[in-house]
Design a protein around this motif. Structure first.
Motif, PDB file in Angstrom:
ATOM      1  N   PHE A 138       0.822  -1.203   0.000  1.00  0.00           N
ATOM      2  CA  PHE A 138       0.000   0.000   0.000  1.00  0.00           C
ATOM      3  C   PHE A 138       0.865   1.265   0.000  1.00  0.00           C
ATOM      4  CE2 PHE A 138      -3.369  -2.765   2.175  1.00  0.00           C
ATOM      5  CZ  PHE A 138      -3.962  -3.063   0.954  1.00  0.00           C
ATOM      6  N   HIS A 139       2.003   1.189   0.666  1.00  0.00           N
ATOM      7  CA  HIS A 139       2.926   2.337   0.637  1.00  0.00           C
ATOM      8  C   HIS A 139       3.430   2.568  -0.782  1.00  0.00           C
ATOM      9  CE1 HIS A 139       6.113   5.125   1.713  1.00  0.00           C
ATOM     10  NE2 HIS A 139       6.964   4.356   1.032  1.00  0.00           N
ATOM     11  N   SER A 140       3.787   1.496  -1.465  1.00  0.00           N
ATOM     12  CA  SER A 140       4.270   1.621  -2.834  1.00  0.00           C
ATOM     13  C   SER A 140       3.179   2.140  -3.759  1.00  0.00           C
ATOM     14  CB  SER A 140       4.777   0.261  -3.335  1.00  0.00           C
ATOM     15  OG  SER A 140       5.350   0.389  -4.616  1.00  0.00           O
ATOM     16  N   LEU A 141       1.945   1.682  -3.535  1.00  0.00           N
ATOM     17  CA  LEU A 141       0.835   2.139  -4.363  1.00  0.00           C
ATOM     18  C   LEU A 141       0.581   3.637  -4.156  1.00  0.00           C
ATOM     19  CD1 LEU A 141      -1.322   1.384  -6.392  1.00  0.00           C
ATOM     20  CD2 LEU A 141      -2.801   0.677  -4.490  1.00  0.00           C
ATOM     21  N   SER A 142       0.710   4.081  -2.903  1.00  0.00           N
ATOM     22  CA  SER A 142       0.528   5.520  -2.647  1.00  0.00           C
ATOM     23  C   SER A 142       1.629   6.335  -3.320  1.00  0.00           C
ATOM     24  CB  SER A 142       0.498   5.795  -1.135  1.00  0.00           C
ATOM     25  OG  SER A 142       1.768   5.575  -0.543  1.00  0.00           O
ATOM     26  N   GLU A 159      -5.158   8.156 -14.191  1.00  0.00           N
ATOM     27  CA  GLU A 159      -4.252   7.210 -13.527  1.00  0.00           C
ATOM     28  C   GLU A 159      -4.340   7.358 -12.015  1.00  0.00           C
ATOM     29  OE1 GLU A 159      -2.733   4.852 -14.836  1.00  0.00           O
ATOM     30  OE2 GLU A 159      -2.306   5.309 -16.937  1.00  0.00           O
ATOM     31  N   VAL A 160      -4.511   8.574 -11.524  1.00  0.00           N
ATOM     32  CA  VAL A 160      -4.667   8.801 -10.082  1.00  0.00           C
ATOM     33  C   VAL A 160      -5.919   8.094  -9.585  1.00  0.00           C
ATOM     34  CG1 VAL A 160      -5.077  10.540  -8.304  1.00  0.00           C
ATOM     35  CG2 VAL A 160      -3.427  11.000 -10.127  1.00  0.00           C
ATOM     36  N   ILE A 161      -7.013   8.247 -10.327  1.00  0.00           N
ATOM     37  CA  ILE A 161      -8.278   7.608  -9.931  1.00  0.00           C
ATOM     38  C   ILE A 161      -8.146   6.088  -9.962  1.00  0.00           C
ATOM     39  CG2 ILE A 161     -10.687   7.258 -10.623  1.00  0.00           C
ATOM     40  CD1 ILE A 161     -10.665  10.184 -11.594  1.00  0.00           C
ATOM     41  N   ASP A 162      -7.473   5.554 -10.990  1.00  0.00           N
ATOM     42  CA  ASP A 162      -7.248   4.101 -11.053  1.00  0.00           C
ATOM     43  C   ASP A 162      -6.429   3.626  -9.859  1.00  0.00           C
ATOM     44  OD1 ASP A 162      -8.691   3.729 -13.341  1.00  0.00           O
ATOM     45  OD2 ASP A 162      -6.970   3.735 -14.694  1.00  0.00           O
ATOM     46  N   GLY A 163      -5.433   4.425  -9.473  1.00  0.00           N
ATOM     47  CA  GLY A 163      -4.605   4.062  -8.324  1.00  0.00           C
ATOM     48  C   GLY A 163      -5.412   4.033  -7.042  1.00  0.00           C
ATOM     49  N   ILE A 164      -6.264   5.032  -6.855  1.00  0.00           N
ATOM     50  CA  ILE A 164      -7.123   5.062  -5.667  1.00  0.00           C
ATOM     51  C   ILE A 164      -8.081   3.873  -5.673  1.00  0.00           C
ATOM     52  CG2 ILE A 164      -8.958   6.346  -4.506  1.00  0.00           C
ATOM     53  CD1 ILE A 164      -7.616   8.923  -5.507  1.00  0.00           C
ATOM     54  N   ARG A 165      -8.605   3.539  -6.860  1.00  0.00           N
ATOM     55  CA  ARG A 165      -9.505   2.390  -6.979  1.00  0.00           C
ATOM     56  C   ARG A 165      -8.786   1.096  -6.567  1.00  0.00           C
ATOM     57  NH1 ARG A 165     -10.582   2.913 -11.966  1.00  0.00           N
ATOM     58  NH2 ARG A 165     -12.484   4.154 -11.738  1.00  0.00           N
ATOM     59  N   PHE A 192      -6.217   0.873  -4.610  1.00  0.00           N
ATOM     60  CA  PHE A 192      -5.955   1.006  -3.180  1.00  0.00           C
ATOM     61  C   PHE A 192      -7.158   0.522  -2.368  1.00  0.00           C
ATOM     62  CE2 PHE A 192      -5.210   3.283   0.783  1.00  0.00           C
ATOM     63  CZ  PHE A 192      -3.821   3.294   0.896  1.00  0.00           C
ATOM     64  N   LEU A 193      -8.340   0.991  -2.741  1.00  0.00           N
ATOM     65  CA  LEU A 193      -9.556   0.623  -1.999  1.00  0.00           C
ATOM     66  C   LEU A 193      -9.960  -0.831  -2.255  1.00  0.00           C
ATOM     67  CD1 LEU A 193     -11.625   3.897  -2.602  1.00  0.00           C
ATOM     68  CD2 LEU A 193     -10.413   3.222  -0.510  1.00  0.00           C
ATOM     69  N   ARG A 194      -9.808  -1.279  -3.518  1.00  0.00           N
ATOM     70  CA  ARG A 194     -10.186  -2.648  -3.867  1.00  0.00           C
ATOM     71  C   ARG A 194      -9.384  -3.669  -3.069  1.00  0.00           C
ATOM     72  NH1 ARG A 194      -9.228  -3.660  -9.822  1.00  0.00           N
ATOM     73  NH2 ARG A 194     -11.088  -2.347 -10.035  1.00  0.00           N
ATOM     74  N   HIS A 195      -8.083  -3.440  -2.954  1.00  0.00           N
ATOM     75  CA  HIS A 195      -7.255  -4.422  -2.241  1.00  0.00           C
ATOM     76  C   HIS A 195      -7.510  -4.387  -0.736  1.00  0.00           C
ATOM     77  CE1 HIS A 195      -4.851  -6.230  -5.420  1.00  0.00           C
ATOM     78  NE2 HIS A 195      -4.796  -5.048  -5.999  1.00  0.00           N
ATOM     79  N   HIS A 196      -7.898  -3.225  -0.210  1.00  0.00           N
ATOM     80  CA  HIS A 196      -8.327  -3.210   1.188  1.00  0.00           C
ATOM     81  C   HIS A 196      -9.584  -4.052   1.371  1.00  0.00           C
ATOM     82  CE1 HIS A 196      -5.486   0.031   2.096  1.00  0.00           C
ATOM     83  NE2 HIS A 196      -5.806  -0.125   3.376  1.00  0.00           N
ATOM     84  N   ARG A 197     -10.520  -3.904   0.432  1.00  0.00           N
ATOM     85  CA  ARG A 197     -11.790  -4.622   0.546  1.00  0.00           C
ATOM     86  C   ARG A 197     -11.615  -6.120   0.354  1.00  0.00           C
ATOM     87  NH1 ARG A 197     -14.926  -6.186  -3.402  1.00  0.00           N
ATOM     88  NH2 ARG A 197     -14.002  -4.734  -4.908  1.00  0.00           N
ATOM     89  N   THR A 198     -10.911  -6.522  -0.723  1.00  0.00           N
ATOM     90  CA  THR A 198     -10.790  -7.950  -1.033  1.00  0.00           C
ATOM     91  C   THR A 198      -9.917  -8.690  -0.030  1.00  0.00           C
ATOM     92  OG1 THR A 198      -8.951  -7.473  -2.541  1.00  0.00           O
ATOM     93  CG2 THR A 198     -11.160  -7.600  -3.492  1.00  0.00           C
ATOM     94  N   LYS A 214      -3.972   6.435   9.028  1.00  0.00           N
ATOM     95  CA  LYS A 214      -2.823   6.859   8.223  1.00  0.00           C
ATOM     96  C   LYS A 214      -3.155   6.785   6.734  1.00  0.00           C
ATOM     97  CE  LYS A 214       2.031   5.824   7.250  1.00  0.00           C
ATOM     98  NZ  LYS A 214       3.186   4.946   7.559  1.00  0.00           N
ATOM     99  N   ASN A 215      -3.783   5.673   6.339  1.00  0.00           N
ATOM    100  CA  ASN A 215      -4.151   5.532   4.929  1.00  0.00           C
ATOM    101  C   ASN A 215      -5.257   6.505   4.524  1.00  0.00           C
ATOM    102  OD1 ASN A 215      -2.262   3.593   4.340  1.00  0.00           O
ATOM    103  ND2 ASN A 215      -3.631   1.868   4.732  1.00  0.00           N
ATOM    104  N   MET A 216      -6.153   6.793   5.474  1.00  0.00           N
ATOM    105  CA  MET A 216      -7.169   7.817   5.198  1.00  0.00           C
ATOM    106  C   MET A 216      -6.516   9.163   4.913  1.00  0.00           C
ATOM    107  SD  MET A 216     -10.158   7.068   8.010  1.00  0.00           S
ATOM    108  CE  MET A 216     -10.969   5.475   8.144  1.00  0.00           C
TER     109      MET A 216
END
Length: 417
Positions: free
Chosen positions: A364-368, A382-388, A390-396, A404-406
């Motif tokens: 997640f640090h690398s993704l940010s 690309e920013v929106i895809d990155g955020i997507r 980020f959230l998808r992997h938290h959910r799955t 901190k991630n917020m």
């Protein structure tokens, strides 16, 4: 900026300072009768020298006095003097006002006025001021249908704005207006514009537009240049993106024939091997490329090598590559948009690899980091895809979104558009 007449300014400041006309005449060196005539409105267009004397005597801000004076004159020579002054002082709002006033003056030939503003823009080092002057020409010529000067100003503005990576996507959209007027550019400028826009489109992932623009440049260009070589690289990358390996190989051959081709020849050969599924051969050639390239040129090779490692199932090799980051990561943020994009892609691929290995915090640090670089480049999609992601992997992966991630996401979303 609201303008007061000189008479209103004199009355206001005299009242505030409790000065008589005699006092002001003595302080400024302007006769009492002249001051009375200006204040009453009888003299509507006093000279700029008179304005300056009164302003200096009453401590009226020069920008205020110039703003009022410009509304009273169309005299070309005076406006040229004023324009030079506001440029020197960096008064941006006044630069635009004076430039338009000068262009609209009925006392000078329109084309002579355009030549003066154009020449002033070219001689000005301050990029913000230069862009304001270009915008003035664009506004004036667009409304009056003067395509040759409009084309030149649009071209100059594009060159200025292209260096601002934070608006890279917006600059490309604005730059496309010039496509309507390219016939009015000098041939060299037109080719340069096609190549720059083609590379620009490629970096933004607009591969169909990149191919069209680069081909427009090639159609007219009979020289061998560094820009032409860059166009071949963009064409190669776009064809690879579309899976057109045969045409990509043709553009690679053209690139190899250029005197400006460099170590990237082997990189692109390895890329073609990888696209053909020959990952072992591709990996060996990518490794050769890493040895040949200087540190600042290795990151793009690493990104493609990571993909081949994943395709070949070489997870251990991929992790060892990530662990050797000090051998290829730049020491500072790249000052070239393509390298910045490649760095963003590296962090995204690294993130997906680490997350797949359940190294969530590192991933997640690398993704940010990836999102941060895409944001600097101004590529909103690309920013929106990155955020997507980020959230998808938290959910799955049933990961709670930490405070901190917020904060990371909140910071990313600030000024995203």
């Amino acid at each position: 900026m609201v303008s007061l007449s000189l008479g209103e300014l004199i009355s206001s400041h005299r009242s505030r300072r409790n000065l008589s006309l005699s006092d002001l005449a003595e302080m400024s060196g302007v006769s009492k009768s002249t001051l009375s005539s200006i204040e009453s409105g009888e003299t509507k267009r006093p000279s700029y020298t008179t304005w300056k004397k009164i302003a200096d005597a009453m401590d009226i801000a020069p920008s205020t006095i110039i703003n009022a004076f410009v509304d009273t004159t169309y005299h070309p020579k005076t406006l040229e003097i004023v324009l030079a002054e506001v440029i020197r002082e960096g008064w941006e709002a006044l630069v635009a006002k004076v430039a338009i006033r000068y262009l609209e003056s009925p006392r000078i030939d329109t084309f002579r006025a355009l030549d003066h503003i154009d020449g002033t823009a070219r001689d000005t080092e301050n990029k913000r001021i230069k862009r304001i002057l270009c915008d003035s020409i664009i506004t004036f010529t667009r409304s009056r249908g003067i395509p040759s000067y409009l084309a030149s100003a649009l071209y100059e503005r594009y060159l200025i704005e292209r260096d601002d990576f934070s608006r890279f996507e917006e600059t490309y959209r604005r730059g496309k207006e010039l496509l309507l007027y390219t016939e009015h550019l000098y041939t060299e400028d037109r080719i340069d514009y096609y190549y720059k826009m083609g590379v620009h489109a490629n970096i933004l992932g607009l591969h169909d537009e990149s191919i069209e623009l680069c081909r427009l440049g090639l159609r007219e260009d009979r020289t061998d240049s560094k820009q032409k070589a860059s166009a071949y690289i963009s064409l190669f990358n776009s064809c690879v993106y579309f899976g057109d390996i045969h045409v990509a190989a043709i553009y690679l051959k053209e690139y190899e024939n250029s005197q400006y081709a460099d170590f990237r020849k082997n990189h692109f050969r390895a890329t073609l091997l990888a696209k053909k599924g020959q990952h072992e051969e591709a990996i060996e050639l990518f490794r050769v490329c890493l040895q040949e390239a200087k540190k600042e040129g290795r990151i793009s090779i690493v990104v493609d090598l990571m993909a081949s490692y994943l395709e070949a199932g070489k997870t251990d090799e991929l992790l060892r590559l990530i662990e050797s980051e000090d051998q290829f990561l730049p020491e500072a943020t790249p000052q070239h948009p393509y390298r910045m994009k490649t760095l963003a892609q590296y962090y995204r691929r690294k993130a997906l690899c680490l997350i797949s290995l359940e190294k969530f915090d590192q991933g997640f640090h690398s993704l940010s980091e990836s999102i941060k670089y895409f944001k600097q480049l101004g590529t909103t999609s690309e920013v929106i895809d990155g955020i997507r992601l980020f959230l998808r992997h938290h959910r799955t992966n049933n990961k709670n979104l930490s405070f901190k991630n917020m904060e990371i996401l909140e910071d990313i979303c600030d000024n995203i558009i």
